[in-house]
Motif scaffolding. Sequence first.
Motif, short mmCIF file in Angstrom:
data_model
loop_
_atom_site.label_atom_id
_atom_site.label_comp_id
_atom_site.label_asym_id
_atom_site.label_seq_id
_atom_site.Cartn_x
_atom_site.Cartn_y
_atom_site.Cartn_z
N ARG A 195 0.60 -1.51 -13.13
CA ARG A 195 -0.40 -1.97 -13.47
C ARG A 195 -1.85 -1.84 -12.60
O ARG A 195 -2.83 -1.43 -13.55
N ASP A 196 -1.55 -1.92 -11.46
CA ASP A 196 -2.87 -1.88 -10.59
C ASP A 196 -3.39 -0.34 -11.04
O ASP A 196 -4.58 -0.03 -10.95
N LEU A 197 -2.48 0.60 -10.72
CA LEU A 197 -3.01 2.20 -10.84
C LEU A 197 -3.35 2.53 -12.05
O LEU A 197 -4.46 3.21 -12.13
N ASP A 228 1.77 1.89 -3.46
CA ASP A 228 0.89 2.29 -4.15
C ASP A 228 0.47 4.04 -3.87
O ASP A 228 0.09 4.76 -4.95
N ASP A 272 3.82 -4.30 -10.97
CA ASP A 272 2.28 -4.84 -10.58
C ASP A 272 1.65 -3.37 -10.16
O ASP A 272 0.55 -3.25 -10.06
N ALA A 273 2.52 -2.57 -9.16
CA ALA A 273 1.76 -1.21 -8.77
C ALA A 273 1.39 -0.17 -9.86
O ALA A 273 0.27 0.11 -9.72
N GLY A 279 -4.99 0.34 -14.08
CA GLY A 279 -6.22 -0.37 -13.92
C GLY A 279 -7.46 0.49 -13.21
O GLY A 279 -8.54 0.49 -13.68
N GLU A 280 -6.97 1.05 -12.09
CA GLU A 280 -7.98 1.97 -11.37
C GLU A 280 -8.31 3.06 -12.21
O GLU A 280 -9.43 3.59 -12.25
N SER A 299 0.63 -1.16 0.12
CA SER A 299 0.12 -0.04 0.03
C SER A 299 0.96 1.37 -0.08
O SER A 299 0.55 2.30 -0.59
#
Length: 122
Positions: free
Chosen positions: A115-117, A69, A112-113, A119-120, A66
Motif C-alpha cells: 500500500r505504501d509503495l 520496503d 502495508d508495504a 501510494g509513493e 525499511s
Amino acid sequence: MGKRWRTEIAKIAKIADPAARLVTYSKRRKGLFKKASELCRLCGARAAIIVFSPAGKPCSFFSDPSVADDVIADHVDAVPPMGLTEWAEWIEKEWDSCEAEEDVESLISKYDAVRDLVGEKL
C-alpha cells in the motif's frame, strides 16, 4: 558437559511423508527466522527472508519495515500490475491461508508495504 549432536539434513531426497515434511518445514523455518533475528539484534545487520511452504504459501521475515520496503521496491517491477478485483482476490486467498497469528501479522506487513509503495508511485 555432554557433546552436542546435530541432526543430519537429508541431502538426497525430500521427506516422503507429507506430515513429517510439514513438521520439519515448520521447525526449520522457525529456527531460520530465530537465527536471522539474533543476527540482526547482535550485529545490527538488516535481513529479509522469504520462504515458501511445501504448499506454496509464502512466509517472510524482515528485520525492520525499511528492509521490506527495499525488497518490495527492488522486485515491484517484476510483478504485473493488478486491478482492484485481482487485489481483492489475492488478499482473500492470503487471508484464508493464514493459520497462526504470525501469518496474519506477516500478511498485514506485506499489505502495508505494498500500500505504501503504491501510494509513493501515485
